[in-house]
Write a protein that holds these residues in place. Structure first.
Motif, PDB file in Angstrom:
ATOM      1  N   LYS A 222     -17.880  38.512  -5.164  1.00  0.00           N
ATOM      2  CA  LYS A 222     -16.651  39.187  -5.591  1.00  0.00           C
ATOM      3  C   LYS A 222     -16.922  40.654  -5.846  1.00  0.00           C
ATOM      4  N   ILE A 223     -16.129  41.491  -5.182  1.00  0.00           N
ATOM      5  CA  ILE A 223     -16.264  42.940  -5.301  1.00  0.00           C
ATOM      6  C   ILE A 223     -14.896  43.509  -5.673  1.00  0.00           C
ATOM      7  N   VAL A 224     -14.875  44.428  -6.640  1.00  0.00           N
ATOM      8  CA  VAL A 224     -13.638  45.133  -6.994  1.00  0.00           C
ATOM      9  C   VAL A 224     -13.670  46.473  -6.276  1.00  0.00           C
ATOM     10  N   ILE A 225     -12.621  46.738  -5.496  1.00  0.00           N
ATOM     11  CA  ILE A 225     -12.562  47.931  -4.650  1.00  0.00           C
ATOM     12  C   ILE A 225     -11.442  48.838  -5.123  1.00  0.00           C
ATOM     13  N   ASP A 226     -11.740  50.133  -5.205  1.00  0.00           N
ATOM     14  CA  ASP A 226     -10.735  51.134  -5.535  1.00  0.00           C
ATOM     15  C   ASP A 226      -9.959  51.450  -4.258  1.00  0.00           C
ATOM     16  N   GLY A 227      -8.727  51.003  -4.204  1.00  0.00           N
ATOM     17  CA  GLY A 227      -7.910  51.178  -3.008  1.00  0.00           C
ATOM     18  C   GLY A 227      -7.604  52.619  -2.667  1.00  0.00           C
ATOM     19  N   ALA A 228      -7.781  53.545  -3.618  1.00  0.00           N
ATOM     20  CA  ALA A 228      -7.568  54.964  -3.345  1.00  0.00           C
ATOM     21  C   ALA A 228      -8.746  55.564  -2.588  1.00  0.00           C
ATOM     22  N   ARG A 229      -9.891  54.892  -2.623  1.00  0.00           N
ATOM     23  CA  ARG A 229     -11.099  55.411  -1.970  1.00  0.00           C
ATOM     24  C   ARG A 229     -11.459  54.689  -0.680  1.00  0.00           C
ATOM     25  N   VAL A 230     -11.092  53.419  -0.591  1.00  0.00           N
ATOM     26  CA  VAL A 230     -11.491  52.602   0.569  1.00  0.00           C
ATOM     27  C   VAL A 230     -10.263  51.940   1.173  1.00  0.00           C
ATOM     28  N   GLY A 231     -10.057  52.142   2.464  1.00  0.00           N
ATOM     29  CA  GLY A 231      -8.974  51.482   3.182  1.00  0.00           C
ATOM     30  C   GLY A 231      -9.505  50.204   3.824  1.00  0.00           C
ATOM     31  N   LEU A 232      -9.168  49.079   3.234  1.00  0.00           N
ATOM     32  CA  LEU A 232      -9.620  47.808   3.785  1.00  0.00           C
ATOM     33  C   LEU A 232      -8.902  47.507   5.098  1.00  0.00           C
ATOM     34  N   ILE A 233      -9.562  46.782   5.966  1.00  0.00           N
ATOM     35  CA  ILE A 233      -9.016  46.450   7.286  1.00  0.00           C
ATOM     36  C   ILE A 233      -8.571  44.987   7.261  1.00  0.00           C
ATOM     37  N   GLN A 234      -7.282  44.782   7.456  1.00  0.00           N
ATOM     38  CA  GLN A 234      -6.776  43.418   7.436  1.00  0.00           C
ATOM     39  C   GLN A 234      -7.229  42.682   8.688  1.00  0.00           C
ATOM     40  N   VAL A 235      -7.628  41.407   8.510  1.00  0.00           N
ATOM     41  CA  VAL A 235      -8.083  40.555   9.594  1.00  0.00           C
ATOM     42  C   VAL A 235      -7.049  39.459   9.774  1.00  0.00           C
ATOM     43  N   TYR A 236      -6.605  39.258  11.008  1.00  0.00           N
ATOM     44  CA  TYR A 236      -5.557  38.279  11.276  1.00  0.00           C
ATOM     45  C   TYR A 236      -6.110  36.964  11.763  1.00  0.00           C
ATOM     46  N   GLU A 237      -7.285  36.990  12.384  1.00  0.00           N
ATOM     47  CA  GLU A 237      -7.911  35.757  12.877  1.00  0.00           C
ATOM     48  C   GLU A 237      -9.409  35.855  12.654  1.00  0.00           C
ATOM     49  N   THR A 238     -10.028  34.737  12.365  1.00  0.00           N
ATOM     50  CA  THR A 238     -11.488  34.715  12.263  1.00  0.00           C
ATOM     51  C   THR A 238     -12.024  33.823  13.352  1.00  0.00           C
ATOM     52  N   GLY A 239     -13.268  34.035  13.689  1.00  0.00           N
ATOM     53  CA  GLY A 239     -13.861  33.155  14.674  1.00  0.00           C
ATOM     54  C   GLY A 239     -14.510  33.821  15.786  1.00  0.00           C
TER      55      GLY A 239
ATOM     56  N   LEU B 184      -0.132  46.651   0.447  1.00  0.00           N
ATOM     57  CA  LEU B 184       0.473  45.478   1.080  1.00  0.00           C
ATOM     58  C   LEU B 184      -0.416  44.242   0.996  1.00  0.00           C
ATOM     59  N   LEU B 185      -1.664  44.413   0.569  1.00  0.00           N
ATOM     60  CA  LEU B 185      -2.595  43.281   0.510  1.00  0.00           C
ATOM     61  C   LEU B 185      -2.225  42.351  -0.643  1.00  0.00           C
ATOM     62  N   GLU B 186      -2.203  41.064  -0.334  1.00  0.00           N
ATOM     63  CA  GLU B 186      -1.868  40.042  -1.322  1.00  0.00           C
ATOM     64  C   GLU B 186      -2.977  38.998  -1.366  1.00  0.00           C
ATOM     65  N   PRO B 187      -3.062  38.257  -2.480  1.00  0.00           N
ATOM     66  CA  PRO B 187      -4.068  37.197  -2.561  1.00  0.00           C
ATOM     67  C   PRO B 187      -3.976  36.238  -1.378  1.00  0.00           C
TER      68      PRO B 187
END
Length: 61
Positions: free
Chosen positions: A44-61, A7-10
């Motif tokens: 810039k890091i290329v991540i294998d999505g099958a190995r690492v589940g990235l955590i979506q961030v909705y707000e920064t600060g 579901l991750l998009e640029p």
């Protein structure tokens, strides 16, 4: 892991669960489960999505 990463998009903001010191990164691309993320502290890091589940961030600060 693949399902959520698919579901991750640029432009979305994410954290790497095993590398919190990299900071909040911005997704650059997501092609075939290979996710390129630009992290402020790691570059810039290329991540294998099958190995690492990235955590979506909705707000920064």
């Amino acid at each position: 892991m693949m399902e959520l990463n698919a579901l991750l998009e640029p432009g979305m903001l994410v954290r790497h669960p095993q590398q919190p010191d990299w900071g909040v990164g911005q997704v650059q691309s997501n092609i075939g489960g290979r996710i390129t993320v630009n992290f402020p502290e790691a570059g810039k890091i290329v991540i294998d999505g099958a190995r690492v589940g990235l955590i979506q961030v909705y707000e920064t600060g």
